[in-house]
Design a protein around this motif. Structure first.
Motif, PDB file in Angstrom:
ATOM      1  N   UNK A   1      11.546   1.226  -0.035  1.00 49.65           N
ATOM      2  CA  UNK A   1      12.502   2.049  -0.769  1.00 49.65           C
ATOM      3  C   UNK A   1      11.886   3.359  -0.734  1.00 49.65           C
ATOM      4  N   UNK A   2      10.696   3.338  -1.323  1.00 48.35           N
ATOM      5  CA  UNK A   2       9.995   4.551  -1.394  1.00 48.35           C
ATOM      6  C   UNK A   2       9.655   5.277   0.072  1.00 48.35           C
TER       7      UNK A   2
ATOM      8  N   UNK B   1       0.701  -1.296   0.052  1.00 49.67           N
ATOM      9  CA  UNK B   1       0.051  -0.123  -0.106  1.00 49.67           C
ATOM     10  C   UNK B   1       1.136   1.303   0.044  1.00 49.67           C
ATOM     11  N   UNK B   2       1.986   1.127  -0.769  1.00 47.34           N
ATOM     12  CA  UNK B   2       2.836   2.268  -0.937  1.00 47.34           C
ATOM     13  C   UNK B   2       2.468   3.692  -0.981  1.00 47.34           C
ATOM     14  N   UNK B   3       1.505   3.963  -1.706  1.00 48.11           N
ATOM     15  CA  UNK B   3       0.857   5.360  -1.682  1.00 48.11           C
ATOM     16  C   UNK B   3      -0.009   5.818  -0.703  1.00 48.11           C
ATOM     17  N   UNK B   4      -0.746   4.845  -0.122  1.00 45.06           N
ATOM     18  CA  UNK B   4      -1.623   5.247   0.940  1.00 45.06           C
ATOM     19  C   UNK B   4      -0.690   5.293   2.271  1.00 45.06           C
ATOM     20  N   UNK B   5       0.276   4.483   2.368  1.00 46.44           N
ATOM     21  CA  UNK B   5       1.269   4.794   3.411  1.00 46.44           C
ATOM     22  C   UNK B   5       2.025   6.140   3.330  1.00 46.44           C
ATOM     23  N   UNK B   6       2.449   6.571   2.149  1.00 43.55           N
ATOM     24  CA  UNK B   6       3.058   7.678   1.830  1.00 43.55           C
ATOM     25  C   UNK B   6       2.173   8.730   2.411  1.00 43.55           C
TER      26      UNK B   6
ATOM     27  N   UNK C   1       5.579  -6.348  -2.067  1.00 45.51           N
ATOM     28  CA  UNK C   1       6.344  -6.523  -3.454  1.00 45.51           C
ATOM     29  C   UNK C   1       6.249  -5.415  -4.202  1.00 45.51           C
ATOM     30  N   UNK C   2       5.831  -4.231  -3.851  1.00 45.04           N
ATOM     31  CA  UNK C   2       5.488  -2.887  -4.536  1.00 45.04           C
ATOM     32  C   UNK C   2       6.742  -2.095  -4.438  1.00 45.04           C
TER      33      UNK C   2
ATOM     34  N   UNK D   1       7.816 -11.036   5.019  1.00 39.47           N
ATOM     35  CA  UNK D   1       6.543 -11.878   4.838  1.00 39.47           C
ATOM     36  C   UNK D   1       5.250 -11.422   5.471  1.00 39.47           C
ATOM     37  N   UNK D   2       4.111 -11.595   4.985  1.00 38.24           N
ATOM     38  CA  UNK D   2       2.922 -11.274   5.331  1.00 38.24           C
ATOM     39  C   UNK D   2       2.465 -11.960   6.622  1.00 38.24           C
TER      40      UNK D   2
END
Length: 318
Positions: free
Chosen positions: A46-47, A12-17, A41-42, A62-63
């Motif tokens: 790094x972001x 959930x990269x963008x939501x988390x950012x 895995x997205x 792991x999840x």
């Protein structure tokens, strides 16, 4: 009061950012932020480190599910000087005074798990919900304030509930020290209800904090009647009942409510599966519904078999 905010991320990269950016606006400064990455895995890690290098990032590799992932963060925080831990969903953004309001109410209610004022992110005139009360008539929770329009007088005072949503839970350190961590067997959903029930049995309280406003997007993984939502909801509903109701009440609700509901789902599954063999229009849509029925039945079966953890692969696959 030193607060640690834990945000769990899973692809959930963008939501988390976005959530982390909202934390930068807080009027309360005495907090640290921990992001637990649940094997994404997205390229999330790094972001997050690039945009927010000051936060603590813990990759699990792991999840581990909601409970397991948050437990990793909780254990980290308890090794440090935290007075309270704020579990915050990554699909949220919070009002600038949110943390400060939690701290102020927690100082007056030191034995309370606090839940925030969950507001719908995309329609901020409406509540998501503010807490829940168990109903023996439904063998489920009534969600208070669900989808109701916000007014200047509605739900403006603290009130006690049987549970508050895991999307925003402000928990004093002493709660973890006395009753332990979240139950990882739930993996996804019902774990916050279970933890609140355990707290109530141990003379803590569960209380709504009306001034701590959280804007909740609602995770995309729960939108649209996904099969894995049905799977976890049924499996963990039964697991919650077994852990938190008396044997007498558990058995009574199983006979009165659960067995008839499962029988109805089984009937629908069989009928719709047969119909699926003879239809051509909207076949994909109807096939998804059949899969949801099957997932619900598998969730109940796995509960009775004692199978917990992630959902079976066939449920998750599209």
């Amino acid at each position: 009061m030193k607060v640690y905010i834990i945000i769990l991320n899973y692809n959930g990269k963008q939501d988390t950012l976005d959530c982390l950016t909202s934390l930068k606006q807080q009027t309360y400064a005495h907090f640290d932020t921990v992001v637990v990455d649940n094997g994404s895995s997205d390229n999330s890690c790094a972001a997050i480190k690039e945009k927010h290098p000051d936060i603590t990032l813990i990759p699990t590799g792991e999840n581990l599910g909601f409970a397991g992932g948050n437990n990793v963060g909780i254990e980290h925080c308890l090794k440090h000087d935290c007075d309270a831990i704020f579990l915050l969903n990554n699909d949220t953004e919070i009002d600038p005074r949110c943390v400060e309001e939690f701290v102020l109410q927690s100082k007056t209610m030191p034995k309370s798990i606090l839940g925030g004022c969950l507001t719908q992110f995309h329609d901020r005139t409406k509540y998501d919900h503010i807490g829940g009360m168990w109903s023996d008539e439904k063998a489920n929770f009534d969600l208070i304030g669900s989808n109701e329009t916000i007014t200047p007088t509605k739900y403006q005072e603290p009130r006690h509930f049987d549970f508050v949503c895991g999307a925003s839970m402000f928990i004093p350190r002493r709660v973890f020290e006395e009753i332990g961590l979240l139950e990882p067997k739930f993996f996804l959903i019902w774990e916050e209800s279970d933890y609140c029930a355990k707290a109530l049995r141990n003379q803590f309280e569960v209380t709504y904090c009306p001034k701590a406003i959280i804007y909740h997007k609602v995770s995309a993984s729960f939108v649209g009647g996904k099969p894995h939502t049905h799977y976890f909801w049924w499996r963990n509903r039964l697991f919650y009942m077994k852990r938190n109701l008396s044997n007498k009440k558990y058995q009574a609700l199983m006979i009165k409510i659960i067995v008839p509901e499962l029988a109805h789902i089984l009937k629908l599954y069989l009928l719709k599966s047969i119909q699926l063999l003879f239809i051509k229009q909207k076949r994909e849509e109807k096939a998804k519904k059949v899969k949801c029925y099957k997932a619900a039945l598998r969730g109940a079966l796995d509960y009775f078999r004692g199978h917990f953890g992630p959902a079976p692969d066939w449920i998750i696959k599209k």
